[in-house]
Design a protein around this motif. Structure first.
Motif, PDB file in Angstrom:
ATOM      1  N   GLN A   1       0.785  -0.815  -0.098  1.00  0.00           N
ATOM      2  CA  GLN A   1       0.322  -0.017  -0.183  1.00  0.00           C
ATOM      3  C   GLN A   1       1.011   1.462  -0.129  1.00  0.00           C
ATOM      4  OE1 GLN A   1      -2.931   0.683   2.869  1.00  0.00           O
ATOM      5  NE2 GLN A   1      -4.078   1.072   1.621  1.00  0.00           N
TER       6      GLN A   1
ATOM      7  N   ARG B   1       3.560   1.439  -1.518  1.00  0.00           N
ATOM      8  CA  ARG B   1       4.071   1.745  -3.237  1.00  0.00           C
ATOM      9  C   ARG B   1       3.196   2.837  -3.839  1.00  0.00           C
ATOM     10  NH1 ARG B   1       7.833  -2.999  -3.703  1.00  0.00           N
ATOM     11  NH2 ARG B   1       9.105  -2.947  -1.651  1.00  0.00           N
ATOM     12  N   VAL B   2       1.862   1.734  -3.366  1.00  0.00           N
ATOM     13  CA  VAL B   2       0.728   1.879  -4.738  1.00  0.00           C
ATOM     14  C   VAL B   2      -0.403   1.808  -3.961  1.00  0.00           C
ATOM     15  CG1 VAL B   2      -0.780   1.543  -6.667  1.00  0.00           C
ATOM     16  CG2 VAL B   2       1.947   1.326  -6.705  1.00  0.00           C
TER      17      VAL B   2
ATOM     18  N   LEU C   1      -3.367  -1.151  -5.316  1.00  0.00           N
ATOM     19  CA  LEU C   1      -2.422  -2.392  -5.807  1.00  0.00           C
ATOM     20  C   LEU C   1      -3.518  -3.167  -5.379  1.00  0.00           C
ATOM     21  CD1 LEU C   1      -0.466  -3.509  -7.209  1.00  0.00           C
ATOM     22  CD2 LEU C   1       1.423  -3.239  -5.705  1.00  0.00           C
TER      23      LEU C   1
END
Length: 330
Positions: free
Chosen positions: A67, A69-70, A73
């Motif tokens: 989470q 990071r993106v 996702l």
């Protein structure tokens, strides 16, 4: 919104996985022995619980790393898992495991349903499909009124088509025993006659009129389904027997029978195969609507396809009858 989608996707995936695993366990450990069957099955349930707990912990570990990071996702990954689970749920393997689990959970009721279903599949396999196709072609002219009659009386349209096929082969006529028309109406219950009077706005339903005849057939089926507490097999048998000898309920009380398993041995002189003939025609009608043809049971993977299509009216009816909840709507 992403959290909700993620939770829903994971829940759906978990449910499909649980059904598949329990179905496998039910197949592997079938039997009544304690050490050979019951204990290993209980152990598999415990293992499934532990595996689910570990999978959930693993998901939270993975989510905490994805989470930041993106943000979307984890939700996208969960939806991907659900998509894969959905694909698996459409496979023959999952249907087999689902059937295993239904047999385990359904107990006596599911055993009855399965026994009737395989009698119907076997009867379909033995059928002259050319003759059945001609019968269904004759039925086309009567389908609109049958559909209306089924809807008005809260009964299954496909089952009603099956009754018409078994009674008259959709060649309306008068029979030697007094039956008339499409549904071979002889002595419909008073309640059925009163219902049809209200539905059609007539003082005297005419069994020689195709529309009246179909409504009388549907109302009569509804009456006997109520009398048999929603049990489709017994309701169809009662429809065919009618009021003679006090009707099926009187016969069952005489012999202490409670379901199709216990009544069948006493039906030597009664039409024990009538419900099977009705449901075989109903199955053929469903296949005709879905496939546009009548597939041969023994060819290729047709048997699995036909079993997956299912038998009209047989899915929940027997189970509902044991709970007293199968009364058709007024």
């Amino acid at each position: 919104m992403l959290v909700g989608a993620e939770a829903g996707a994971l829940t759906g995936t978990a449910l499909i996985a649980i059904i598949a695993m329990l179905g496998c366990a039910a197949e592997w450990f079938a039997g009544t022995g304690f050490t050979e069957s019951l204990l290993p099955f209980a152990g598999s349930v415990l293992l499934l619980t532990l595996t689910g707990s570990l999978a959930l912990r693993l998901w939270w570990w993975l989510r905490a790393r994805l989470q930041p990071r993106v943000a979307p996702l984890p939700a996208l990954l969960a939806l991907g898992l659900l998509g894969g689970a959905g694909w698996f749920a459409s496979s023959d393997m999952f249907r087999r495991e689902l059937a295993n689990l239904r047999s385990l959970v359904g107990g006596t009721e599911e055993a009855e349903r399965a026994a009737i279903a395989h009698q119907v599949f076997a009867a379909y396999r033995r059928s002259d499909l050319t003759q059945m196709q001609r019968l269904l072609e004759r039925a086309q002219a009567y389908l609109p009124v049958i559909r209306q009659a089924a809807e008005a009386n809260g009964v299954d349209e496909e089952v009603l088509v099956g009754i018409g096929a078994a009674e008259s082969s959709f060649s309306p006529r008068d029979s030697k025993d007094g039956g008339r028309g499409l549904f071979q109406i002889t002595a419909p219950p008073k309640g059925a006659i009163e219902a049809v009077k209200q539905q059609l706005g007539t003082d005297r339903p005419d069994p020689f009129n195709h529309r009246h005849n179909a409504f009388l057939g549907a109302a009569t089926l509804r009456h006997y389904l109520r009398d048999m507490e929603g049990d489709l097999f017994l309701g169809l048998l009662a429809y065919n027997i009618g009021p003679r000898n006090g009707g099926l309920r009187s016969i069952m009380n005489q012999y202490g029978a409670r379901d199709f398993v216990t009544i069948q041995p006493y039906l030597k002189n009664l039409p024990r195969d009538y419900p099977i003939r009705v449901l075989t025609a109903a199955l053929a009608y469903r296949l005709w609507r879905i496939d546009g043809k009548l597939p041969r049971y023994e060819e290729g993977s047709n048997a699995r396809h036909i079993q997956a299509v299912g038998i009209p009216g047989l899915g929940e009816t027997l189970r509902a009858s044991r709970k007293g909840g199968a009364e058709p709507p007024a």
